[in-house]
Motif scaffolding. Structure first.
Motif, PDB file in Angstrom:
ATOM      1  N   VAL A  75       0.835  -1.203   0.000  1.00  0.00           N
ATOM      2  CA  VAL A  75       0.000   0.000   0.000  1.00  0.00           C
ATOM      3  C   VAL A  75       0.876   1.263   0.000  1.00  0.00           C
ATOM      4  CG1 VAL A  75      -1.936   1.186   1.101  1.00  0.00           C
ATOM      5  CG2 VAL A  75      -1.709  -1.291   1.362  1.00  0.00           C
ATOM      6  N   VAL A  76       0.492   2.228  -0.852  1.00  0.00           N
ATOM      7  CA  VAL A  76       1.165   3.532  -0.921  1.00  0.00           C
ATOM      8  C   VAL A  76       0.166   4.599  -0.469  1.00  0.00           C
ATOM      9  CG1 VAL A  76       2.431   5.145  -2.386  1.00  0.00           C
ATOM     10  CG2 VAL A  76       2.441   2.695  -2.941  1.00  0.00           C
ATOM     11  N   HIS A  77       0.611   5.495   0.417  1.00  0.00           N
ATOM     12  CA  HIS A  77      -0.233   6.543   0.999  1.00  0.00           C
ATOM     13  C   HIS A  77       0.398   7.893   0.675  1.00  0.00           C
ATOM     14  CE1 HIS A  77      -2.288   8.931   4.095  1.00  0.00           C
ATOM     15  NE2 HIS A  77      -2.949   7.885   4.551  1.00  0.00           N
ATOM     16  N   GLU A  78      -0.292   8.741  -0.075  1.00  0.00           N
ATOM     17  CA  GLU A  78       0.226  10.055  -0.464  1.00  0.00           C
ATOM     18  C   GLU A  78      -0.755  11.129   0.000  1.00  0.00           C
ATOM     19  OE1 GLU A  78       0.525   9.836  -4.688  1.00  0.00           O
ATOM     20  OE2 GLU A  78       1.971   8.182  -4.664  1.00  0.00           O
ATOM     21  N   ASN A 231     -11.142 -10.668   1.011  1.00  0.00           N
ATOM     22  CA  ASN A 231     -10.070  -9.710   0.762  1.00  0.00           C
ATOM     23  C   ASN A 231     -10.412  -8.625  -0.257  1.00  0.00           C
ATOM     24  OD1 ASN A 231      -8.259 -10.737   2.657  1.00  0.00           O
ATOM     25  ND2 ASN A 231      -7.520 -12.295   1.246  1.00  0.00           N
ATOM     26  N   LYS A 232     -11.651  -8.590  -0.719  1.00  0.00           N
ATOM     27  CA  LYS A 232     -12.123  -7.447  -1.515  1.00  0.00           C
ATOM     28  C   LYS A 232     -12.711  -6.360  -0.601  1.00  0.00           C
ATOM     29  CE  LYS A 232     -11.307  -9.077  -5.695  1.00  0.00           C
ATOM     30  NZ  LYS A 232     -10.315  -8.447  -6.583  1.00  0.00           N
ATOM     31  N   ALA A 233     -12.555  -6.564   0.700  1.00  0.00           N
ATOM     32  CA  ALA A 233     -13.168  -5.650   1.675  1.00  0.00           C
ATOM     33  C   ALA A 233     -12.662  -4.222   1.527  1.00  0.00           C
ATOM     34  CB  ALA A 233     -12.924  -6.157   3.092  1.00  0.00           C
ATOM     35  N   LEU A 234     -11.379  -4.040   1.264  1.00  0.00           N
ATOM     36  CA  LEU A 234     -10.848  -2.680   1.127  1.00  0.00           C
ATOM     37  C   LEU A 234     -11.514  -1.968  -0.042  1.00  0.00           C
ATOM     38  CD1 LEU A 234      -8.892  -0.384   1.784  1.00  0.00           C
ATOM     39  CD2 LEU A 234      -7.207  -1.507   0.314  1.00  0.00           C
ATOM     40  N   ARG A 235     -11.593  -2.645  -1.179  1.00  0.00           N
ATOM     41  CA  ARG A 235     -12.250  -2.063  -2.360  1.00  0.00           C
ATOM     42  C   ARG A 235     -13.687  -1.667  -2.027  1.00  0.00           C
ATOM     43  NH1 ARG A 235     -12.556  -3.422  -8.218  1.00  0.00           N
ATOM     44  NH2 ARG A 235     -10.608  -4.549  -7.929  1.00  0.00           N
ATOM     45  N   PRO A 273      -3.807  -4.750 -10.902  1.00  0.00           N
ATOM     46  CA  PRO A 273      -4.021  -5.345  -9.574  1.00  0.00           C
ATOM     47  C   PRO A 273      -4.223  -4.305  -8.473  1.00  0.00           C
ATOM     48  CG  PRO A 273      -1.684  -5.351 -10.089  1.00  0.00           C
ATOM     49  CD  PRO A 273      -2.389  -4.804 -11.314  1.00  0.00           C
ATOM     50  N   TRP A 274      -4.173  -3.012  -8.819  1.00  0.00           N
ATOM     51  CA  TRP A 274      -4.245  -1.951  -7.821  1.00  0.00           C
ATOM     52  C   TRP A 274      -5.634  -1.351  -7.729  1.00  0.00           C
ATOM     53  CZ3 TRP A 274       0.192  -0.697  -5.038  1.00  0.00           C
ATOM     54  CH2 TRP A 274       1.395  -1.227  -5.528  1.00  0.00           C
ATOM     55  N   ILE A 275      -6.090  -1.102  -6.491  1.00  0.00           N
ATOM     56  CA  ILE A 275      -7.275  -0.292  -6.262  1.00  0.00           C
ATOM     57  C   ILE A 275      -6.770   1.045  -5.717  1.00  0.00           C
ATOM     58  CG2 ILE A 275      -7.722  -1.183  -3.914  1.00  0.00           C
ATOM     59  CD1 ILE A 275     -10.422  -0.347  -6.508  1.00  0.00           C
ATOM     60  N   ASN A 276      -7.260   2.138  -6.286  1.00  0.00           N
ATOM     61  CA  ASN A 276      -6.673   3.441  -6.025  1.00  0.00           C
ATOM     62  C   ASN A 276      -7.714   4.464  -5.577  1.00  0.00           C
ATOM     63  OD1 ASN A 276      -3.889   2.926  -7.497  1.00  0.00           O
ATOM     64  ND2 ASN A 276      -5.493   2.245  -8.913  1.00  0.00           N
ATOM     65  N   VAL A 277      -7.291   5.371  -4.710  1.00  0.00           N
ATOM     66  CA  VAL A 277      -8.023   6.613  -4.440  1.00  0.00           C
ATOM     67  C   VAL A 277      -7.230   7.711  -5.136  1.00  0.00           C
ATOM     68  CG1 VAL A 277      -8.852   8.236  -2.704  1.00  0.00           C
ATOM     69  CG2 VAL A 277      -8.825   5.782  -2.192  1.00  0.00           C
ATOM     70  N   LEU A 278      -7.870   8.426  -6.056  1.00  0.00           N
ATOM     71  CA  LEU A 278      -7.182   9.479  -6.809  1.00  0.00           C
ATOM     72  C   LEU A 278      -7.911  10.803  -6.604  1.00  0.00           C
ATOM     73  CD1 LEU A 278      -6.469   7.537 -10.138  1.00  0.00           C
ATOM     74  CD2 LEU A 278      -4.968   7.797  -8.145  1.00  0.00           C
ATOM     75  N   ASP A 279      -7.705  11.383  -5.434  1.00  0.00           N
ATOM     76  CA  ASP A 279      -8.309  12.661  -5.082  1.00  0.00           C
ATOM     77  C   ASP A 279      -7.244  13.762  -5.096  1.00  0.00           C
ATOM     78  OD1 ASP A 279     -10.739  11.419  -4.794  1.00  0.00           O
ATOM     79  OD2 ASP A 279     -10.613  11.226  -2.609  1.00  0.00           O
ATOM     80  N   PRO A 280      -7.641  15.033  -5.185  1.00  0.00           N
ATOM     81  CA  PRO A 280      -6.662  16.106  -5.294  1.00  0.00           C
ATOM     82  C   PRO A 280      -5.632  16.138  -4.155  1.00  0.00           C
ATOM     83  CG  PRO A 280      -8.839  16.925  -5.843  1.00  0.00           C
ATOM     84  CD  PRO A 280      -9.034  15.534  -5.337  1.00  0.00           C
ATOM     85  N   PHE A 282      -5.381  13.571  -1.651  1.00  0.00           N
ATOM     86  CA  PHE A 282      -5.072  12.247  -1.096  1.00  0.00           C
ATOM     87  C   PHE A 282      -5.096  11.191  -2.189  1.00  0.00           C
ATOM     88  CE2 PHE A 282      -6.941   8.305   0.964  1.00  0.00           C
ATOM     89  CZ  PHE A 282      -5.724   7.861   1.483  1.00  0.00           C
ATOM     90  N   ASN A 283      -4.001  10.434  -2.278  1.00  0.00           N
ATOM     91  CA  ASN A 283      -3.933   9.266  -3.157  1.00  0.00           C
ATOM     92  C   ASN A 283      -3.590   8.042  -2.325  1.00  0.00           C
ATOM     93  OD1 ASN A 283      -2.645  10.322  -6.430  1.00  0.00           O
ATOM     94  ND2 ASN A 283      -4.351  11.084  -5.237  1.00  0.00           N
ATOM     95  N   LEU A 284      -4.260   6.944  -2.631  1.00  0.00           N
ATOM     96  CA  LEU A 284      -3.958   5.648  -2.025  1.00  0.00           C
ATOM     97  C   LEU A 284      -3.840   4.636  -3.149  1.00  0.00           C
ATOM     98  CD1 LEU A 284      -3.867   4.247   0.906  1.00  0.00           C
ATOM     99  CD2 LEU A 284      -6.117   3.364   0.285  1.00  0.00           C
ATOM    100  N   HIS A 285      -2.816   3.791  -3.080  1.00  0.00           N
ATOM    101  CA  HIS A 285      -2.632   2.741  -4.077  1.00  0.00           C
ATOM    102  C   HIS A 285      -2.427   1.435  -3.316  1.00  0.00           C
ATOM    103  CE1 HIS A 285      -1.936   6.187  -6.700  1.00  0.00           C
ATOM    104  NE2 HIS A 285      -0.967   6.553  -5.884  1.00  0.00           N
ATOM    105  N   ALA A 286      -3.374   0.511  -3.433  1.00  0.00           N
ATOM    106  CA  ALA A 286      -3.307  -0.748  -2.697  1.00  0.00           C
ATOM    107  C   ALA A 286      -3.310  -1.908  -3.677  1.00  0.00           C
ATOM    108  CB  ALA A 286      -4.480  -0.867  -1.729  1.00  0.00           C
ATOM    109  N   ARG A 287      -2.322  -2.764  -3.560  1.00  0.00           N
ATOM    110  CA  ARG A 287      -2.233  -3.933  -4.431  1.00  0.00           C
ATOM    111  C   ARG A 287      -3.098  -5.043  -3.828  1.00  0.00           C
ATOM    112  NH1 ARG A 287       1.663  -5.389  -8.589  1.00  0.00           N
ATOM    113  NH2 ARG A 287       1.287  -7.593  -9.039  1.00  0.00           N
ATOM    114  N   GLU A 288      -4.253  -5.278  -4.443  1.00  0.00           N
ATOM    115  CA  GLU A 288      -5.223  -6.205  -3.856  1.00  0.00           C
ATOM    116  C   GLU A 288      -4.695  -7.627  -3.751  1.00  0.00           C
ATOM    117  OE1 GLU A 288      -9.757  -5.150  -4.320  1.00  0.00           O
ATOM    118  OE2 GLU A 288      -8.822  -5.210  -6.309  1.00  0.00           O
ATOM    119  N   ASP A 289      -3.872  -8.041  -4.726  1.00  0.00           N
ATOM    120  CA  ASP A 289      -3.367  -9.413  -4.665  1.00  0.00           C
ATOM    121  C   ASP A 289      -2.281  -9.578  -3.602  1.00  0.00           C
ATOM    122  OD1 ASP A 289      -1.371  -8.026  -5.944  1.00  0.00           O
ATOM    123  OD2 ASP A 289      -1.310  -9.265  -7.738  1.00  0.00           O
TER     124      ASP A 289
END
Length: 343
Positions: A75-78, A231-235, A273-280, A282-289
Motif C-alpha cells: 500500500v502507498v499513501h500520499e 479480501n475485496k473488503a478494502l475495495r 491489480p491496484w485499487i486506487n483513491v485518486l483525489d486532489p 489524497f492518493n492511495l494505491h493498494a495492491r489487492e493481490d
C-alpha cells in the motif's frame, strides 16, 4: 568499490530496458535496497544528509505545501498539505496537522537524502530510509512549495560524508515470531480485550500476552470482536465510503512510520491489480493481490465501541487500517458502523 560499480552499471542497464519501473521495483530486481540505488546518485542526483532526523523533521514546516509519501510493499499513501504541529518524545515524533498526520519512529531510521529526479521537469524530494535500506518516508516538493527553504535545509544538513557506500543492516520485521496458541493465556487475553478503555491500549495488550496481531484476532473473545472477511473488503469499503460520503481514517505504516488520512474519499479507480483513491489531496494505491487477510475488529473504549478494517500481507504484517473519522471523546460515526455491516 567493485560492487558499487557493478550495481551502478546494472541499474543503468535496467533503467534503459524498463524505464517505467518504480525505484522500489528496480531494487527488488537488482537484489539491492532502494537506499543503495539512491546513494549511487550522490554527487549528481542525490545529496547525502546527516542523520539528524528529528532536527530535519522539525524544519519540514518551512517547506510549505508539499506531498508526504509513506508506503509498504502492498500500500502507498500520499497526502498533500503542510507539516504542522510537530512534537517529539524519546519513543516517537508526531505531526498532527489537519492534512499531514504522522506517527514517526526515528530509532528505525538510518539514512536521509535530498534527491532530484527527472530531466525535463526535475522533482525535488527529501527521502528517508530505515536501517535495512527500505524507504520509510518521502517529502516531495510541489509547484507552490518553498524552494528556497528546501535549498537552505539541504545546505544546513549536508553530510561531510558524500560517499555512495552504505552499511545496510538486516531487514526490520514489522511482526514478531508467533508463539504456539498453547503457550498463550487465552482467557486472560480475552478478558483484557473486553475491558479495554482505549484503542491505543491494544498494542500493549499484544506485547503483554506475547501475541502477534493476526494471532490475537484469531483468538479474540468472539466474532463480534474480530471477524475474518473477504479480501475485496478494502475495495468495497472505499467504494461505499465514496458513494455514501462517509468520512474515514486511512492508516498505512512501515517499520519507521505511520501516515494517516482523515476525510472523505471520492474517486476510486481500479488499475490492474491496484485499487486506487485518486483525489486532489489524497492518493492511495493498494495492491489487492498482496492482501492476504482482512479483518473487521471491534474494541471497547470509554467512548463506546471503535470498529476498524485491518488488512494484512502474506507475511502477516499490518499494511493498512481503516476507521471511521473520529477524535477522542467522540463516539464512532454511525455511518461508518453501517458501512462495516455491509462488508
Amino acid at each position: 568499490m567493485e560492487t558499487t560499480l557493478s550495481l551502478k552499471e546494472a541499474f543503468a542497464q535496467l533503467k534503459e530496458s524498463e524505464p517505467k519501473l518504480r525505484i522500489r521495483e528496480y531494487a527488488k530486481r537488482l537484489n539491492a535496497s532502494e537506499a543503495e540505488l539512491v546513494a549511487l546518485g550522490v554527487g549528481t542526483t542525490a545529496v547525502r544528509l546527516r542523520p539528524d532526523f528529528v532536527a530535519i523533521l522539525g524544519e519540514l514546516e518551512s517547506l510549505g505545501y508539499v506531498m508526504a509519501l509513506s508506503r509498504n510493499d502492498e500500500v502507498v499513501h500520499e497526502r498533500k498539505g503542510i507539516y504542522e504541529n510537530f512534537s517529539t518524545t524519546p519513543h516517537a515524533s508526531l505531526f498532527v496537522g489537519k492534512d499531514i498526520d504522522l506517527r514517526i519512529f526515528p530509532s528505525a531510521w538510518a539514512y536521509a537524502f535530498a534527491v532530484t529526479e527527472g530531466e525535463d521537469k526535475p522533482r525535488k524530494s527529501l527521502q528517508f530510509f530505515t536501517t535495512d535500506g527500505i524507504a520509510t518516508h518521502k517529502v516531495y516538493l510541489e509547484s507552490k512549495s518553498n524552494m528556497e527553504a528546501y535549498d537552505t535545509l539541504v545546505a544546513k544538513y549536508k553530510d561531510e560524508n558524500q560517499s555512495s557506500e552504505l552499511e545496510i543492516g538486516a531487514l526490520l520485521p514489522l511482526e514478531s515470531t508467533e508463539l504456539p496458541d498453547s503457550e498463550i493465556d487465552v482467557k486472560s487475553f480475552q478478558e483484557s480485550w473486553i475491558n479495554l478503555k482505549d484503542t491505543h491500549e491494544f498494542f500493549g495488550l499484544l506485547k503483554k500476552h506475547k501475541l502477534t496481531r493476526t494471532q490475537a484476532l484469531r483468538l479474540a473473545p468472539s466474532e463480534t470482536h474480530a471477524k475474518k472477511i473477504d479480501n475485496k473488503a478494502l475495495r468495497r469499503a472505499l467504494e461505499l465510503a465514496a458513494k455514501e460520503h462517509v468520512s474515514i481514517m486511512v492508516f498505512v505504516g512501515n517499520a519507521g512510520m505511520i501516515q494517516i488520512h482523515t476525510g472523505e474519499v471520492k474517486n476510486i479507480v481500479e488499475h490492474g491489480p491496484w485499487i486506487n483513491v485518486l483525489d486532489p489531496m489524497f492518493n492511495l494505491h493498494a495492491r489487492e493481490d498482496g492482501i492476504a487477510q482482512s479483518w473487521i475488529v471491534r474494541k471497547p473504549t470509554e467512548d463506546g465501541i471503535v470498529t476498524s478494517l485491518e488488512l494484512f500481507s502474506e507475511k502477516n504484517e499490518l499494511v493498512c487500517t481503516l476507521f471511521g473519522a473520529r477524535k477522542p471523546g467522540i463516539p464512532e460515526l454511525e455511518s461508518w458502523r453501517k458501512l462495516v455491516e455491509q462488508l
